[in-house]
Design a protein around this motif. Structure first.
Motif, mmCIF file in Angstrom:
data_model
loop_
_atom_site.group_PDB
_atom_site.id
_atom_site.type_symbol
_atom_site.label_atom_id
_atom_site.label_comp_id
_atom_site.label_asym_id
_atom_site.label_seq_id
_atom_site.Cartn_x
_atom_site.Cartn_y
_atom_site.Cartn_z
ATOM 1 N N TYR A 117 0.973 -1.358 0.106
ATOM 2 C CA TYR A 117 -0.098 0.125 -0.182
ATOM 3 C C TYR A 117 0.774 1.284 -0.118
ATOM 4 C CZ TYR A 117 -4.130 3.041 0.815
ATOM 5 O OH TYR A 117 -4.943 4.125 0.802
ATOM 6 N N PHE A 118 2.147 1.055 0.463
ATOM 7 C CA PHE A 118 2.945 2.380 0.783
ATOM 8 C C PHE A 118 3.967 2.397 -0.551
ATOM 9 C CE2 PHE A 118 1.479 1.113 4.835
ATOM 10 C CZ PHE A 118 0.840 2.272 5.177
ATOM 11 N N SER A 119 3.915 1.517 -1.424
ATOM 12 C CA SER A 119 4.776 1.369 -2.547
ATOM 13 C C SER A 119 4.722 2.051 -3.689
ATOM 14 C CB SER A 119 5.099 -0.141 -3.043
ATOM 15 O OG SER A 119 3.641 -0.398 -3.564
ATOM 16 N N ASP A 120 3.493 3.256 -3.608
ATOM 17 C CA ASP A 120 3.222 4.056 -4.816
ATOM 18 C C ASP A 120 2.529 5.283 -4.291
ATOM 19 O OD1 ASP A 120 3.341 4.791 -7.361
ATOM 20 O OD2 ASP A 120 2.395 3.059 -8.221
ATOM 21 N N SER A 121 2.373 6.292 -5.242
ATOM 22 C CA SER A 121 1.746 7.444 -5.191
ATOM 23 C C SER A 121 1.868 8.243 -3.889
ATOM 24 C CB SER A 121 0.017 6.906 -4.900
ATOM 25 O OG SER A 121 -0.676 7.875 -5.040
ATOM 26 N N ILE A 122 0.737 8.795 -3.270
ATOM 27 C CA ILE A 122 1.095 9.822 -2.229
ATOM 28 C C ILE A 122 1.666 9.530 -1.118
ATOM 29 C CG2 ILE A 122 -0.255 11.477 -0.718
ATOM 30 C CD1 ILE A 122 -2.372 11.460 -2.942
ATOM 31 N N LEU A 123 1.441 8.508 -0.351
ATOM 32 C CA LEU A 123 1.952 7.794 0.765
ATOM 33 C C LEU A 123 3.389 7.517 0.498
ATOM 34 C CD1 LEU A 123 -0.849 6.183 2.752
ATOM 35 C CD2 LEU A 123 -0.089 8.386 2.754
ATOM 36 N N LYS A 124 3.865 6.816 -0.577
ATOM 37 C CA LYS A 124 5.280 6.643 -0.931
ATOM 38 C C LYS A 124 6.011 7.681 -0.978
ATOM 39 C CE LYS A 124 8.252 4.964 -4.449
ATOM 40 N NZ LYS A 124 8.432 4.498 -5.712
ATOM 41 N N ARG A 125 5.501 9.057 -1.612
ATOM 42 C CA ARG A 125 6.144 10.222 -1.565
ATOM 43 C C ARG A 125 6.309 10.656 -0.277
ATOM 44 N NH1 ARG A 125 3.053 10.822 -6.423
ATOM 45 N NH2 ARG A 125 1.465 11.970 -5.509
ATOM 46 N N ALA A 126 5.241 10.638 0.484
ATOM 47 C CA ALA A 126 5.238 11.158 1.911
ATOM 48 C C ALA A 126 6.425 10.567 2.703
ATOM 49 C CB ALA A 126 4.007 10.933 2.648
ATOM 50 N N ILE A 127 6.695 9.155 2.568
ATOM 51 C CA ILE A 127 7.584 8.286 3.193
ATOM 52 C C ILE A 127 8.993 8.944 2.830
ATOM 53 C CG2 ILE A 127 8.754 6.158 3.445
ATOM 54 C CD1 ILE A 127 5.666 5.102 3.280
ATOM 55 N N GLU A 128 9.102 9.169 1.506
ATOM 56 C CA GLU A 128 10.406 9.465 0.913
ATOM 57 C C GLU A 128 10.602 10.988 1.305
ATOM 58 O OE1 GLU A 128 10.327 7.077 -3.432
ATOM 59 O OE2 GLU A 128 9.486 9.053 -3.247
ATOM 60 N N LYS A 129 9.698 11.751 1.708
ATOM 61 C CA LYS A 129 10.088 13.081 2.158
ATOM 62 C C LYS A 129 10.243 13.162 3.746
ATOM 63 C CE LYS A 129 7.458 15.427 -1.625
ATOM 64 N NZ LYS A 129 6.098 16.184 -1.851
ATOM 65 N N LYS A 130 10.135 12.036 4.312
ATOM 66 C CA LYS A 130 10.153 11.768 5.721
ATOM 67 C C LYS A 130 8.964 12.515 6.446
ATOM 68 C CE LYS A 130 15.147 11.082 5.478
ATOM 69 N NZ LYS A 130 14.732 9.563 5.469
ATOM 70 N N LEU A 131 7.939 12.833 5.969
ATOM 71 C CA LEU A 131 6.636 13.083 6.366
ATOM 72 C C LEU A 131 6.001 12.119 7.348
ATOM 73 C CD1 LEU A 131 5.381 15.263 3.576
ATOM 74 C CD2 LEU A 131 6.762 16.244 5.450
ATOM 75 N N ILE A 132 6.218 10.864 7.011
ATOM 76 C CA ILE A 132 5.635 9.951 7.672
ATOM 77 C C ILE A 132 6.701 8.734 7.699
ATOM 78 C CG2 ILE A 132 3.093 10.476 7.387
ATOM 79 C CD1 ILE A 132 2.897 8.231 5.500
ATOM 80 N N GLU A 133 6.426 7.926 8.774
ATOM 81 C CA GLU A 133 7.459 6.730 8.740
ATOM 82 C C GLU A 133 6.586 5.449 9.163
ATOM 83 O OE1 GLU A 133 10.914 4.928 11.884
ATOM 84 O OE2 GLU A 133 10.310 6.931 12.021
ATOM 85 N N ILE A 134 6.788 4.471 8.268
ATOM 86 C CA ILE A 134 6.126 3.268 8.720
ATOM 87 C C ILE A 134 7.047 2.022 9.287
ATOM 88 C CG2 ILE A 134 4.660 1.384 7.403
ATOM 89 C CD1 ILE A 134 3.326 4.320 7.205
ATOM 90 N N GLU A 135 6.545 1.439 10.229
ATOM 91 C CA GLU A 135 7.138 0.436 11.138
ATOM 92 C C GLU A 135 6.251 -0.861 11.198
ATOM 93 O OE1 GLU A 135 9.638 0.263 14.721
ATOM 94 O OE2 GLU A 135 7.925 0.886 15.258
#
Length: 233
Positions: free
Chosen positions: A16-34
Motif C-alpha cells: 500500500y505504501f509502494s506508490d502514489s501519495i503515501l510513498k512520496r510522503a515516506i520519501e520526504k520523511k513526512l511519515i514513517e512506517i514500521e
C-alpha cells in the motif's frame, strides 16, 4: 509522524505504501512506517500466537502474552506512542478523529486476526478503540490501513495542495457536493450549466445546496442534525 502496525501479516500491508501519495510522503520523511509481528515476541515453544476461547465458541483468539510484549517493546522506546486497537466493537472512526490524531507523534495500530483480541490486552493498553464500519473482515489490516491513510493526508505536506483538504465530505457534518471534469457533455449528460459560467459566488451557493441534498439522500440522520442546528441559530 510515525505509524507502527502490529500485525501477523505485514506483507499484505507493505504494498500500500509502494506508490502514489503515501510513498512520496515516506520519501520526504513526512511519515514513517514500521511493522511489529507478535509472533516475534511469543514465549510459546511452538511460536503460537492464538488459542481456543475460554468459555467456548468457534474460532481462535490472539493470546495476550505476545501482544502485550509487543506493545511493551514499542513503549520502551516510544513512551508517548498512542495505542489504537482496531475492532468492529470499537467506536466509529470519523474525519474529526483523523484531524485530531494527525497531531500525534507516534500512532500504533493493532490489527486483530481470527476472533480478535483477548479483552484484557485492550483494557491494559488501549488509548482508543476504533471500527471503520458495522461489518466483519478476516483481519484488522485493511481497517488499520484506512485509518493510517486518513490520518496521513491530514499531515502538513503530505497532500501537494492544502486546499485539497477543504470542502471535503464531513466538514460541517455534510457530504461533499458533486464534482465534474471535462468533457462538458459525457454520454449525453451535461455538467450543471452554472458550473460552466465562472461565477464563483453562485457556484459556491449551488454547491452548498447540492451538499445538503446529497447529505439528505445518503445520510438522513446527519442531515437531521444539520437542520436542527440551523433551526437553533
Amino acid at each position: 509522524m510515525k505509524f507502527t502496525f502490529v500485525t501477523l501479516f505485514k506483507e499484505i500491508m507493505q504494498c500500500y505504501f509502494s506508490d502514489s501519495i503515501l510513498k512520496r510522503a515516506i520519501e520526504k520523511k513526512l511519515i514513517e512506517i514500521e511493522y511489529k509481528n507478535p509472533r516475534d515476541f511469543t514465549t510459546h515453544k511452538h511460536n503460537k500466537v492464538d488459542e481456543y476461547m475460554i468459555g467456548g465458541g468457534a474460532g481462535l483468539t490472539l493470546l495476550p502474552q505476545p501482544l502485550s510484549d509487543t506493545i511493551k517493546d514499542i513503549k520502551s522506546s516510544s513512551p508517548k506512542a498512542h495505542i489504537i486497537f482496531v475492532t468492529p466493537a470499537g467506536k466509529p472512526f470519523r474525519q474529526t478523529d483523523a484531524q485530531r490524531l494527525s497531531k500525534k507523534e507516534h500512532i500504533v495500530l493493532i490489527s486483530g486476526r481470527y476472533e480478535g483480541f483477548d479483552e484484557r490486552v485492550i483494557e491494559l493498553y488501549a488509548d482508543e478503540v476504533f471500527s471503520i464500519g458495522d461489518f466483519i473482515l478476516t483481519g484488522g489490516e485493511l481497517p488499520s490501513l484506512c485509518i493510517c491513510d486518513s490520518i496521513s493526508r491530514q499531515v502538513e505536506g503530505v497532500l501537494g495542495n492544502k486546499e485539497s483538504l477543504s470542502g471535503e465530505s464531513f466538514e460541517n457534518n455534510l457530504l461533499e457536493a458533486p464534482n465534474f471534469t471535462k468533457p462538458n457533455i459525457f454520454e449525453k449528460n451535461s455538467v450543471i450549466k452554472e458550473f460552466l459560467k465562472g461565477n464563483h459566488s453562485k457556484i459556491h451557493h449551488l454547491k452548498s445546496k447540492l451538499s445538503l441534498a446529497k447529505t439528505k439522500f445518503f445520510r438522513p440522520d446527519m442531515y437531521k442534525k444539520v437542520k436542527t442546528n440551523k433551526e437553533k441559530r
